[in-house]
Structure formats: C-alpha cells, structure tokens
Design a protein around this motif. Sequence first.
Motif, PDB file in Angstrom:
ATOM      1  N   ASP A   3      32.959  15.859 -28.247  1.00 37.94           N
ATOM      2  CA  ASP A   3      31.781  16.701 -28.026  1.00 37.94           C
ATOM      3  C   ASP A   3      32.077  17.671 -26.890  1.00 37.94           C
ATOM      4  O   ASP A   3      32.683  17.289 -25.888  1.00 37.94           O
ATOM      5  N   LEU A   4      31.632  18.914 -27.055  1.00 39.73           N
ATOM      6  CA  LEU A   4      31.859  19.925 -26.022  1.00 39.73           C
ATOM      7  C   LEU A   4      30.702  20.919 -26.036  1.00 39.73           C
ATOM      8  O   LEU A   4      30.326  21.431 -27.093  1.00 39.73           O
ATOM      9  N   THR A   5      30.134  21.164 -24.864  1.00 35.80           N
ATOM     10  CA  THR A   5      29.022  22.104 -24.723  1.00 35.80           C
ATOM     11  C   THR A   5      29.410  23.174 -23.718  1.00 35.80           C
ATOM     12  O   THR A   5      30.036  22.877 -22.697  1.00 35.80           O
ATOM     13  N   ALA A   6      29.036  24.415 -24.003  1.00 35.76           N
ATOM     14  CA  ALA A   6      29.370  25.519 -23.098  1.00 35.76           C
ATOM     15  C   ALA A   6      28.262  26.555 -23.123  1.00 35.76           C
ATOM     16  O   ALA A   6      27.512  26.668 -24.101  1.00 35.76           O
ATOM     17  N   VAL A  27      25.030  32.655 -26.564  1.00 34.21           N
ATOM     18  CA  VAL A  27      25.138  32.404 -25.125  1.00 34.21           C
ATOM     19  C   VAL A  27      25.280  30.917 -24.809  1.00 34.21           C
ATOM     20  O   VAL A  27      25.492  30.546 -23.651  1.00 34.21           O
ATOM     21  N   TRP A  28      25.147  30.077 -25.838  1.00 35.31           N
ATOM     22  CA  TRP A  28      25.271  28.623 -25.634  1.00 35.31           C
ATOM     23  C   TRP A  28      25.753  28.016 -26.944  1.00 35.31           C
ATOM     24  O   TRP A  28      25.430  28.517 -28.036  1.00 35.31           O
ATOM     25  N   ALA A  29      26.525  26.964 -26.855  1.00 36.36           N
ATOM     26  CA  ALA A  29      27.009  26.310 -28.076  1.00 36.36           C
ATOM     27  C   ALA A  29      27.315  24.853 -27.802  1.00 36.36           C
ATOM     28  O   ALA A  29      27.709  24.472 -26.687  1.00 36.36           O
ATOM     29  N   ASN A  30      27.112  24.058 -28.831  1.00 37.50           N
ATOM     30  CA  ASN A  30      27.514  22.648 -28.810  1.00 37.50           C
ATOM     31  C   ASN A  30      28.377  22.407 -30.037  1.00 37.50           C
ATOM     32  O   ASN A  30      27.961  22.686 -31.164  1.00 37.50           O
ATOM     33  N   GLU A  65      10.848  26.196 -22.728  1.00 38.57           N
ATOM     34  CA  GLU A  65      11.986  25.558 -22.077  1.00 38.57           C
ATOM     35  C   GLU A  65      12.618  24.530 -23.012  1.00 38.57           C
ATOM     36  O   GLU A  65      11.922  23.677 -23.578  1.00 38.57           O
ATOM     37  N   VAL A  66      13.923  24.613 -23.162  1.00 36.71           N
ATOM     38  CA  VAL A  66      14.667  23.713 -24.035  1.00 36.71           C
ATOM     39  C   VAL A  66      15.698  22.961 -23.200  1.00 36.71           C
ATOM     40  O   VAL A  66      16.438  23.571 -22.423  1.00 36.71           O
ATOM     41  N   SER A  67      15.742  21.665 -23.377  1.00 39.90           N
ATOM     42  CA  SER A  67      16.716  20.844 -22.669  1.00 39.90           C
ATOM     43  C   SER A  67      17.799  20.382 -23.635  1.00 39.90           C
ATOM     44  O   SER A  67      17.619  20.390 -24.861  1.00 39.90           O
ATOM     45  N   ALA A  68      18.906  19.956 -23.070  1.00 34.22           N
ATOM     46  CA  ALA A  68      19.990  19.421 -23.891  1.00 34.22           C
ATOM     47  C   ALA A  68      19.531  18.168 -24.630  1.00 34.22           C
ATOM     48  O   ALA A  68      19.924  17.932 -25.776  1.00 34.22           O
ATOM     49  N   ASP A  69      18.684  17.365 -23.986  1.00 38.19           N
ATOM     50  CA  ASP A  69      18.168  16.160 -24.641  1.00 38.19           C
ATOM     51  C   ASP A  69      17.315  16.520 -25.853  1.00 38.19           C
ATOM     52  O   ASP A  69      17.367  15.829 -26.878  1.00 38.19           O
ATOM     53  N   LEU A  70      16.523  17.587 -25.762  1.00 36.78           N
ATOM     54  CA  LEU A  70      15.685  18.001 -26.881  1.00 36.78           C
ATOM     55  C   LEU A  70      16.556  18.438 -28.064  1.00 36.78           C
ATOM     56  O   LEU A  70      16.242  18.145 -29.226  1.00 36.78           O
ATOM     57  N   ILE A  71      17.667  19.107 -27.795  1.00 32.17           N
ATOM     58  CA  ILE A  71      18.567  19.533 -28.863  1.00 32.17           C
ATOM     59  C   ILE A  71      19.267  18.336 -29.477  1.00 32.17           C
ATOM     60  O   ILE A  71      19.423  18.254 -30.704  1.00 32.17           O
ATOM     61  N   ARG A  72      19.700  17.393 -28.657  1.00 33.04           N
ATOM     62  CA  ARG A  72      20.331  16.185 -29.194  1.00 33.04           C
ATOM     63  C   ARG A  72      19.360  15.420 -30.079  1.00 33.04           C
ATOM     64  O   ARG A  72      19.743  14.881 -31.125  1.00 33.04           O
TER      65      ARG A  72
END
Length: 457
Positions: free
Chosen positions: A131-134, A244-247, A204-211
């Motif tokens: 897994d990689l997030t940037a 601007v963001w990717a997982n 507002e979006v968090s990484a936890d919400l996307i997961r």
Amino acid sequence: MGIVSDNDCDRPEADTAAGGASSRPPRRLRRIYAPPGPDGIVVYAGDLEVDGEGRRQRVRGQLELHLFPDVWFGAHLKGSMKELGPVSLFSDRELTVDIPQGASLAPPSGTILPREVPPGNSADIWEKISDLTAGDLAGAKRFVVHYAGGLKPLFRVLDPVAGGGSQGQIAFTLPGWSLRLATVDSSGAEDFSGVIEARPVQPEVSADLIRMLQRRLFAVLGLIAGREVAIGPICGLDADELVVWANWGSPRLRRGKGAAAWCPPQLVPEALPAVAAGYTKACADPAQELILERAINILMAADSGEVLDVRIPVATSGLELLAWAVLRREEGMSKKAFEGLRAGGAFALLCDWAGIPRTIPESLPHLAARLERIGDPSWGGPEIVFNVRNRLVHPPSSHRDPEWPSQGELADSWQLATWYLQMAVLRLLGYAGGHWSRLRLGRSSMDIEPVPWSAGR
C-alpha cells in the motif's frame, strides 16, 4: 438513485438524484490511468525515494499495477548501474519506496523504463508494495475509484448525444458518499472494468473515511458480482481536475467466472442502488455491518473454485452466523434458548422470519432423496443441508467402511446452501427486487424472478 446518462448531467437535478447537493457541468466518467502495456498499468513515473537498510537514494523509476495473471503492485527500477547508483546493489534486500514530497501525480502515458539495458553493469529491480499513499488529501474535491473484476452492468439503449452514445451510469450512495459507477473500455483481464466517481457529502475527507469506502465498495460490489471485485487505485482530483492525491496497492481479487451470481448484468443498474441503500442503513449499527460484511465474504468463498467438500462447510458457517444474528439480535431469543437449537433448526427459524421457503425444490432430486431416506418428518431443506455438512466435517461412524454423501448430494447441498445464504443476506439488506435463482441452473440470464418474500406482492 438509479441510471443516469451524460444527458442527465446537463440538468441541475441530476446531482440530487445521485445524492449530491449542487449542480455540475456534464461529465463522462473516465479512467485516470492508461490501459496496460508491457509493464502493466503504470500509475506513477518519476523520482522515487528508495531506502535499503538505511541507505536512502532518489532515483527515477515507476510504480506498476499488474492484474493478470496475478495481482501485483510495486516499484520497478531498470537501468545501468551508473543510472541507478547504489540502488543497483539493493536487489537482494528489502526496500522501502516512497514518492518525494511535492512530486507530480499526473497519470503517466506509459512506461518510462528502457525496453532493454546493456548486459553486465545493469539492474532490473522489482519491489512489491502492499500500500502506498501520496499527495495532498485536503486539496481533493472529488475522487475516482478504479475497479477490476466481473462487474459489467448491461444498460438499456440510451439516447444518442453529440459526439456519440451517452454513457450508462449508476447513481448510488454509501455512508458519507455520493457515487456514480460506469464501465470503461477494457483490454481484458489485465485491465480495469470500470470507475466510480465518489463525491464526499462532507467537505473534509480523512484517510480513514476513504479506507472505509474502499471496504464497503468491496462488500457491496462483491455481493452484486458474486465474486471478488478489486477496489483501487483511488485518485483525488482538485477543482482544476488535477490528480493531487492517490492511494495505490495490491487489491484483493480472485480470478475466474462467478458461480451462478444472483444479479445478472441487466439487473445491476436496478439492484446496485437498492443493495447499497440497504447496506447504508445497516452501517448505522456497526455490529450489523460487521455481520453482513462477514456473511458476504463467506458467500464469495463458498462460490470459489474449491472442492464441494470445502465449500459446503464454508457456506453453512455463513448460515449459522446469520441465524444467530437474526434470532438473537432481531427476534430477541435468549442465549440459552439459541444454544439449545441445532444449527439446521436455527436456520429454519431464520427462513420463517425471512420468508424463505424451507421445502427442497424439485431441481435438487439427490437432496430430496436423501431427506426421504434418512430425514426426520419435521425436516426440510435447512436440516438436510446441515446433515450433509455434519457428515463432511465429522468422521464416519464406521472406520472399516467409511461413507460420505454422494457427489450428487454434495452438488445439491452446495446449490441450496449458497442460495439460502444469498437470500438471507438480501433479506437483511431489505432488498425486494428480482434475482436469478441458482436453484434452476442452465437457463437464460434473462429469466428473473422476485425474491421469495416479495413474490406475492
């Protein structure tokens, strides 16, 4: 919620139908990343920071996603030792790979690696990454989720628009998100099947919400497809439509044709919004969501390519789980009373609650014959299915003449147990539409019938 097309997106109310709050210009849903080439699907190309046993170096390379024949995601570095520097010596060590802060996440048009490197002083390094997030999550306004696997909705003919036919899209919602799904031109098993546009309900979006969205999409789309559907990569786009963001990661995906899924392609546009709505409602109770998620995973495992001796116990474990969930949580049965029930009897009570018939259908003659030969007069389908399960998981009574259920009995038991599991999950989701019943195999996928609890409506 339901089907929308490019034409619909011209109207402000199109966003309302998809759960959004404001209008937006017409948008055809498109993939972010180019189709796969010799190096798979290249999702990033440029500088990488590579660390091997404390030795950190920046080097040019790329991140690749391969979906066939096996799922693989990771970094690929290739070149002469002069180009790679010390990294060329890391090939036998575990590496850590990151994207430099501020690096462009613009989707590459293809590979940047040389096709061939000179023999001798060169290296070709592959490093698997789970897994990689940037990037800058706060700058993302909408998200594009890629998916792969056996989910290809069949849309009715849509009105043509300027420049070609309109794109079939399915609008649905999951907690915190307004979603639209569309298929994309695909090169086959090694490519994506479609994309999902995800717009957050809250700013507002968090990484936890996307997961959590990724996890819920896996459950809902897997239930619809009757098999694992790979979820990802996920890209966040800003107001200028720049990534601007990717997982990225190695998504869960099991290849192979689904085993008699209940939702054929032409039913997906109608069924997906209804199933997602039921799942959204279930998510209000975290325990209920966990139960349904587990049951769906069990169903996908029971529909795998394993031998029936394995798939039947897996399917019946899902039936036991849902019987416990309904009788204890919905019906209020005491723990002592529930533990006093046999597994088949407990699931028979769930069938009564759900409106699922307990009689063995005529299409399963081997199971009907077994019930008549050894069954109790009060038994029905649930009890004889668990009888077969018990004979599989417990040693035979005679060690000199061991006997297990026949192949015909195994096939019928798997067919009925998995149908029960499909129906029980759909009943808990409040689904009341049509389905293709695996109890009558070998007929057209257009032969849709209502779920049992809504058949009389």
